[in-house]
Design an enzyme around this catalytic site. Structure first.
Site, PDB file in Angstrom:
ATOM      1  N   ASP A   1      -1.548 -18.483   2.605  1.00  0.00           N
ATOM      2  CA  ASP A   1      -2.633 -19.269   1.995  1.00  0.00           C
ATOM      3  C   ASP A   1      -3.021 -20.439   2.914  1.00  0.00           C
ATOM      4  OD1 ASP A   1      -0.077 -20.187   1.465  1.00  0.00           O
ATOM      5  OD2 ASP A   1      -0.397 -20.577  -0.664  1.00  0.00           O
TER       6      ASP A   1
ATOM      7  N   ASP B   1     -10.324  -8.890   7.551  1.00  0.00           N
ATOM      8  CA  ASP B   1     -11.716  -8.920   7.069  1.00  0.00           C
ATOM      9  C   ASP B   1     -12.291 -10.324   7.267  1.00  0.00           C
ATOM     10  OD1 ASP B   1     -11.540  -6.253   6.315  1.00  0.00           O
ATOM     11  OD2 ASP B   1     -12.502  -6.561   4.377  1.00  0.00           O
TER      12      ASP B   1
ATOM     13  N   TYR C   1       0.823  -1.211   0.000  1.00  0.00           N
ATOM     14  CA  TYR C   1       0.000   0.000   0.000  1.00  0.00           C
ATOM     15  C   TYR C   1       0.860   1.265   0.000  1.00  0.00           C
ATOM     16  CZ  TYR C   1      -3.960  -3.082   1.090  1.00  0.00           C
ATOM     17  OH  TYR C   1      -4.923  -4.069   1.057  1.00  0.00           O
TER      18      TYR C   1
ATOM     19  N   ASP D   1      -4.810  -6.776   5.894  1.00  0.00           N
ATOM     20  CA  ASP D   1      -6.106  -6.259   5.460  1.00  0.00           C
ATOM     21  C   ASP D   1      -7.041  -7.431   5.146  1.00  0.00           C
ATOM     22  OD1 ASP D   1      -8.024  -4.465   4.664  1.00  0.00           O
ATOM     23  OD2 ASP D   1      -7.007  -3.822   2.839  1.00  0.00           O
TER      24      ASP D   1
END
Ligand code: ATP
Length: 341
Positions: free
Chosen positions: A207, A235, A129, A231
């Site tokens: 993963d 979530d 980011y 992030d």
């Protein structure tokens, strides 16, 4: 000393959920805390009418003249490139060096997965980011920049938290392919592991971690990750505890480079699909405010707010995202009615 808090409601559901957090600040003041709030109108409307995102003087005033920020959300379909959101929220996170983004997940009464206590520590200022890259014909590049100083700062906080809770710490990474950036994360993690032999700590490929989390999140206590993975993972963990509407977060600069070193904001964004309809759940914003109270040393107020949210949920208060019919304001009032102590 007076604590100065800047309120930035922002866009979409931001002002709606902020309206339910503000009375809690007045309540904290009524309990003897000397604090002053200033409301700032930066967001999509301000940008569209003035061309300003977060002016330099306003940013400098926030940095040097305030102790904390309570932030609603930014993002507006009228500004599809998200320029104002970048220049307001990412600027605050990066400029104030708010490296640590703390996203706890503890299901409230009445929700599934009771007893789960997961906490995600997400690096908040760099990684993928960092907004460096380019788009050329037939080719697009996004850089991810990781610095040892920020990685160490984030991981030290995560190790200390896992130690204090006596729980496991997992680093999410993909160092098998992201050899440089995530290689750095693994090296710093291993150096801290040696210094914290009492913390059950391990690295996991992200993963495999996601797969394990979906199968059974209970064994996980603290998860640390870079900006992008953090992030995504947070979530997912929000979904274990009622979804986007209930997830709180707090960002801070452990090294306190400036007076303003902490920012509270819900995990959710501006949610344009439900904005202006009174449908937003204010719990994420309210619990973020409680996290801020705790960070400021107001433990009793933090606990009282958290207990009030739990009591409202236990009594069946729900917004539509949780299957109920209360409006944003109705949920906020149900929580305030249960403040005591
Ligand atoms: P960002 O990129 O800023 O995280 P986003 O556009 O990916 O934002 P959100 O704005 O968080 O995502 O919205 C994701 C979904 O969650 C939407 O369907 C939205 O309606 C829902 N949602 C978000 N916030 C709330 C809330 N406070 N209460 C109920 N539902 C919410």
């Amino acid at each position: 000393m007076t604590t100065r808090i800047a309120l930035i409601p922002g866009d979409g559901v931001g002002p709606e959920v902020m309206a339910e957090a503000e009375p809690l600040i007045d309540w904290a003041r009524s309990r003897g805390h000397r604090l002053e709030t200033v409301r700032l109108s930066y967001g999509a409307d301000h940008y569209l009418s003035t061309g300003e995102t977060l002016p330099e003087e306003a940013y400098a005033d926030l940095r040097d003249g305030f102790d904390a920020v309570i932030f609603g959300a930014v993002g507006d379909p009228r500004i599809p490139d998200g320029r104002h959101a970048e220049e307001i929220l990412l600027r605050l996170r990066r400029g104030l060096e708010l490296t640590v983004n703390f996203r706890p997940c503890q299901p409230l009464p009445g929700l599934s997965r009771q007893g789960l206590h997961l906490e995600v520590f997400r690096e908040n200022t760099e990684g993928a980011y960092c907004l460096q890259g380019s788009t050329e014909p037939g080719r697009a590049v996004d850089l991810a920049v990781h610095t040892e100083v920020a990685v160490l700062r984030l991981l030290e906080v995560a190790f200390a938290r896992a130690q204090a809770r006596g729980c496991a710490l997992t680093l999410a990474h993909k160092a098998n392919v992201l050899k440089h950036g995530h290689g750095l994360w693994v090296r710093v993690f291993q150096s801290l592991q040696a210094a914290h032999p009492d913390v059950p700590a391990r690295g996991m490929h992200a993963d495999a971690l996601l797969c394990a989390l979906v199968q059974d999140p209970a064994p996980f206590g603290v998860i640390a990750a870079d900006n992008y993975l953090g992030d995504l993972i947070s979530d997912l963990t929000a979904a274990f505890a009622g979804g986007m509407g209930t997830a709180p977060s707090l960002s801070w600069a452990p090294h306190r480079p400036f007076r303003c070193a902490v920012l509270a904001e819900p995990v959710h964004g501006s949610a344009p699909d439900i904005a202006g309809k009174g449908l937003a759940n204010p719990v994420g914003m309210i619990l973020s405010t409680a996290l801020l109270f705790r960070h400021l040393g107001w433990e009793s107020e933090a606990e009282t707010v958290e207990r009030a949210v739990a009591a409202a949920m236990r009594d069946g208060a729900r917004t539509r995202d949780l299957g109920g019919s209360l409006s944003t304001a109705g949920m906020g009032a149900a929580i305030r009615d249960r403040l005591s102590g």
